[in-house]
Enzyme design. Structure first.
Site: not given
Ligand code: G4F
Length: 332
Positions: A11-13, A82-83, A85, A127, A129, A151, A192, A281
């Site tokens: 994975g990335q990390d 690190l592994a 879902q 995390s 999260e 998660y 991102t 949700p």
């Molecule tokens: O990039 P995300 O999917 O990351 P999220 O949910 O923050 O989780 C990541 O960071 C966590 C650490 O806080 C890790 F534990 C986890 O494994 C992962 O690496 O979403 C970031 C934000 C969310 O609020 C989401 O609702 O972006 C918003 N978003 C808006 N549009 C979207 C989208 N996210 C995704 N993935 N795709 C969209 O189209």
């Protein structure tokens, strides 16, 4: 020679950590799914350049015997678990497998260490999260958890398991409460990378829109290459402990979008479409981490600012897309 065992090395990390530990003279072992060994081109692209320097074992987070055997065989000095879902959105679609895999997987690794290598130092990828509906801002190691996704719930259980193995069995077990961390190696499903890869496609005329969900969510985004150093530092201390790793800055998804399109010389309003199917949700609206404890005890600080991170990711995706389109043209 110290032996490090990394679950999720592909994975990335895991990929940044493997490079870093090789540079420090470690013998590096990794655990990957069998399917990754059968199809390295797709699954092992992040560690392609170090494959001849590391040893990979196939195993599954769902199988205790498979993990037990690896730990028994390696008897590592350090283990970085690190592994998982790790895609929050998917955890709502399949709560049961996320919860089973993430919680049992962590439990299996911890138990295998207790039985086979009780002196091994253990790092758990907890995390931000876990903070979910945040109880205070910024969040610290003392902020209570209120997870908002399956998660997040699985990570709280992993955090508690790690702390319990420390307290009950005297295992040197640390929790890294890492806030969002990104890089050109980020998976395409995370917001991102979805943004930077699509912007690169739009710039080259290969796409004409970017569909996103909630633009108002705020995250504390750092560079993954910085964060893996904190993981290692945690295991070099005299005492096992838990640490927040963050930048202490927060930015909305909208800000990320604006900056990414700006770097490419495009007006984001022409291309971004809101698609409700990407809403969750239950959303985590605001994350910002106070990393004072890591700064003081680990002497750790992030080196890449938000603006640099967006630029780094856009530039990498532009280069990648240009190489792909050139390759295509050459093939025809
Ligand atoms: O990039 P995300 O999917 O990351 P999220 O949910 O923050 O989780 C990541 O960071 C966590 C650490 O806080 C890790 F534990 C986890 O494994 C992962 O690496 O979403 C970031 C934000 C969310 O609020 C989401 O609702 O972006 C918003 N978003 C808006 N549009 C979207 C989208 N996210 C995704 N993935 N795709 C969209 O189209």
């Amino acid at each position: 020679m110290k032996k490090a065992f990394i679950t999720g090395i592909d994975g990335q990390d895991g990929s940044y950590l493997a490079e870093f530990l090789l540079g420090k003279g470690y013998k590096v072992y990794g655990m990957v799914r069998r399917v990754a060994l059968e199809d390295p081109e797709h699954h092992l692209w992040r560690i392609k350049h170090v494959l001849n320097k590391i040893t990979l074992y196939p195993a599954s987070l769902e199988s205790y015997p498979s993990i037990f055997k690896i730990v028994e065989n390696i008897k590592p000095n350090e283990c970085y678990h690190l592994a998982a879902q790790s895609f929050v959105s998917y955890s709502f679609e399949d709560e049961f497998s996320t919860i089973n895999t993430n919680i049992n997987g962590t439990h299996f690794v911890l138990s295998a260490i207790k039985e086979n290598a009780p002196k091994c130092k253990f790092y758990f990828a907890a995390s931000s999260e876990m903070f979910g509906m945040v109880k205070e801002t910024p969040q610290t190691e003392k902020t209570p958890f209120h997870p908002r996704s399956p998660y997040g719930i699985s990570k709280v259980a992993g955090f508690d398991l790690t702390r319990n193995y420390r307290e009950a069995y005297n295992i040197f077990a640390c929790n890294g409460i890492l806030f969002n961390h990104e890089s050109p190696r980020r998976g395409f499903e995370f917001v991102t990378r979805k943004i930077t890869s699509t912007v690169a496609q739009i710039k080259l005329g290969l796409a004409d829109e970017l569909k996103l969900g909630n633009l108002e969510a705020k995250r504390d985004w750092g560079f993954a290459g910085d964060y893996i150093k904190a993981m290692w530092l945690m295991l070099q201390q005299d005492k096992a402990d838990d640490y927040v790793i963050a930048t202490n800055e927060t930015h909305s998804v909208r800000e990320f979008v604006e900056l990414a399109f700006d770097y490419a010389g495009l007006n984001w309003k022409k291309y971004v479409k809101i698609d409700k199917t990407f809403y969750r949700p239950a959303e985590v609206h605001l994350l910002i981490g106070d990393y004072s404890k890591a700064r003081k005890k680990l002497k750790w600080a992030p080196s890449v600012k938000f603006e640099e991170l967006v630029k780094m990711m856009i530039e990498a995706d532009m280069q990648r897309m240009q190489a792909i389109t050139k390759g295509r043209k050459c093939n025809h």
